[in-house]
Design a protein around this motif. Structure first.
Motif, PDB file in Angstrom:
ATOM      1  N   GLN A 107       0.815  -1.211   0.000  1.00 19.82           N
ATOM      2  CA  GLN A 107       0.000   0.000   0.000  1.00 19.82           C
ATOM      3  C   GLN A 107       0.849   1.261   0.000  1.00 19.82           C
ATOM      4  OE1 GLN A 107      -3.266  -0.020  -0.443  1.00 19.82           O
ATOM      5  NE2 GLN A 107      -3.348   2.213  -0.465  1.00 19.82           N
ATOM      6  N   SER A 108       1.958   1.249   0.726  1.00 18.37           N
ATOM      7  CA  SER A 108       2.822   2.441   0.775  1.00 18.37           C
ATOM      8  C   SER A 108       3.399   2.765  -0.602  1.00 18.37           C
ATOM      9  CB  SER A 108       3.955   2.234   1.780  1.00 18.37           C
ATOM     10  OG  SER A 108       4.767   1.123   1.388  1.00 18.37           O
TER      11      SER A 108
ATOM     12  N   LEU B   6       1.924   1.956  -3.520  1.00 18.79           N
ATOM     13  CA  LEU B   6       0.786   2.451  -4.297  1.00 18.79           C
ATOM     14  C   LEU B   6       0.538   3.929  -4.014  1.00 18.79           C
ATOM     15  CD1 LEU B   6      -1.728  -0.504  -3.896  1.00 18.79           C
ATOM     16  CD2 LEU B   6      -0.377   0.057  -5.915  1.00 18.79           C
ATOM     17  N   GLU B   7       0.541   4.298  -2.737  1.00 23.77           N
ATOM     18  CA  GLU B   7       0.274   5.687  -2.358  1.00 23.77           C
ATOM     19  C   GLU B   7       1.379   6.622  -2.846  1.00 23.77           C
ATOM     20  OE1 GLU B   7      -0.383   5.617   1.863  1.00 23.77           O
ATOM     21  OE2 GLU B   7      -2.200   4.416   1.636  1.00 23.77           O
ATOM     22  N   GLU B   8       2.630   6.208  -2.725  1.00 24.83           N
ATOM     23  CA  GLU B   8       3.748   7.040  -3.184  1.00 24.83           C
ATOM     24  C   GLU B   8       3.695   7.232  -4.694  1.00 24.83           C
ATOM     25  OE1 GLU B   8       7.091   9.422  -2.874  1.00 24.83           O
ATOM     26  OE2 GLU B   8       5.931   8.554  -1.218  1.00 24.83           O
ATOM     27  N   THR B   9       3.380   6.174  -5.415  1.00 25.58           N
ATOM     28  CA  THR B   9       3.270   6.263  -6.869  1.00 25.58           C
ATOM     29  C   THR B   9       2.119   7.183  -7.251  1.00 25.58           C
ATOM     30  OG1 THR B   9       4.166   4.033  -7.093  1.00 25.58           O
ATOM     31  CG2 THR B   9       2.993   4.926  -8.987  1.00 25.58           C
ATOM     32  N   TRP B  10       0.978   7.022  -6.597  1.00 24.72           N
ATOM     33  CA  TRP B  10      -0.183   7.878  -6.860  1.00 24.72           C
ATOM     34  C   TRP B  10       0.179   9.341  -6.619  1.00 24.72           C
ATOM     35  CZ3 TRP B  10      -3.325  11.123  -3.936  1.00 24.72           C
ATOM     36  CH2 TRP B  10      -4.526  11.486  -4.540  1.00 24.72           C
ATOM     37  N   ASN B  11       0.871   9.626  -5.518  1.00 27.17           N
ATOM     38  CA  ASN B  11       1.265  10.998  -5.194  1.00 27.17           C
ATOM     39  C   ASN B  11       2.177  11.595  -6.259  1.00 27.17           C
ATOM     40  OD1 ASN B  11      -0.182  11.280  -2.801  1.00 27.17           O
ATOM     41  ND2 ASN B  11       1.443  10.348  -1.590  1.00 27.17           N
ATOM     42  N   ASN B  12       3.021  10.764  -6.851  1.00 27.46           N
ATOM     43  CA  ASN B  12       3.951  11.256  -7.874  1.00 27.46           C
ATOM     44  C   ASN B  12       3.243  11.749  -9.122  1.00 27.46           C
ATOM     45  OD1 ASN B  12       6.295  10.813  -6.430  1.00 27.46           O
ATOM     46  ND2 ASN B  12       6.568   8.753  -7.213  1.00 27.46           N
TER      47      ASN B  12
ATOM     48  N   GLN C 106       0.157  13.341  -9.199  1.00 27.00           N
ATOM     49  CA  GLN C 106      -0.867  14.349  -8.926  1.00 27.00           C
ATOM     50  C   GLN C 106      -0.478  15.690  -9.549  1.00 27.00           C
ATOM     51  OE1 GLN C 106      -3.847  13.334  -7.649  1.00 27.00           O
ATOM     52  NE2 GLN C 106      -2.677  11.496  -8.087  1.00 27.00           N
TER      53      GLN C 106
ATOM     54  N   THR D  71       2.825  18.078  -9.103  1.00 28.24           N
ATOM     55  CA  THR D  71       3.960  17.305  -8.606  1.00 28.24           C
ATOM     56  C   THR D  71       5.096  17.296  -9.617  1.00 28.24           C
ATOM     57  OG1 THR D  71       2.443  15.886  -7.409  1.00 28.24           O
ATOM     58  CG2 THR D  71       4.650  15.057  -7.697  1.00 28.24           C
TER      59      THR D  71
END
Length: 94
Positions: free
Chosen positions: A55-56, A58-64, A66, A69
């Motif tokens: 999950q961490s 997935l979240e880091e990739t998603w944040n990249n 946005q 960014t």
């Protein structure tokens, strides 16, 4: 309506729709979507159980990806592709 505020949608039995603020950005989104689909098909064709992505990650990739960014896709790539095409076949613009 199905696309919402996203850049791409894959319609069941109808292909994909990709949009961007420019032709270059839309092209880049489509290219990346195709690469992702190829990677998934390649991974699934190995006939081996896939490992879940943490999950961490997935979240880091998603944040990249946005807005704000990074620079918009296609801003540098599209002009470079057009320059390459000019070298390969300058008549394409006709």
């Amino acid at each position: 309506e199905d696309l919402g505020d996203r850049e791409a949608v894959i319609f069941r039995n109808h292909g994909a729709l990709v949009v961007g603020r420019s032709v270059g950005e839309a092209f880049n989104w489509m290219h990346r979507l195709e690469l992702a689909c190829r990677a998934q098909i390649g991974a699934m064709s190995c006939n081996t159980p896939l490992k879940a992505v943490p999950q961490s990650v997935l979240e880091e990739t998603w944040n990249n990806y946005q807005p704000g960014t990074r620079r918009p896709y296609g801003l540098m790539e599209w002009p470079a592709l057009l320059r390459k095409l000019d070298r390969m076949d300058p008549g394409f613009r006709d």
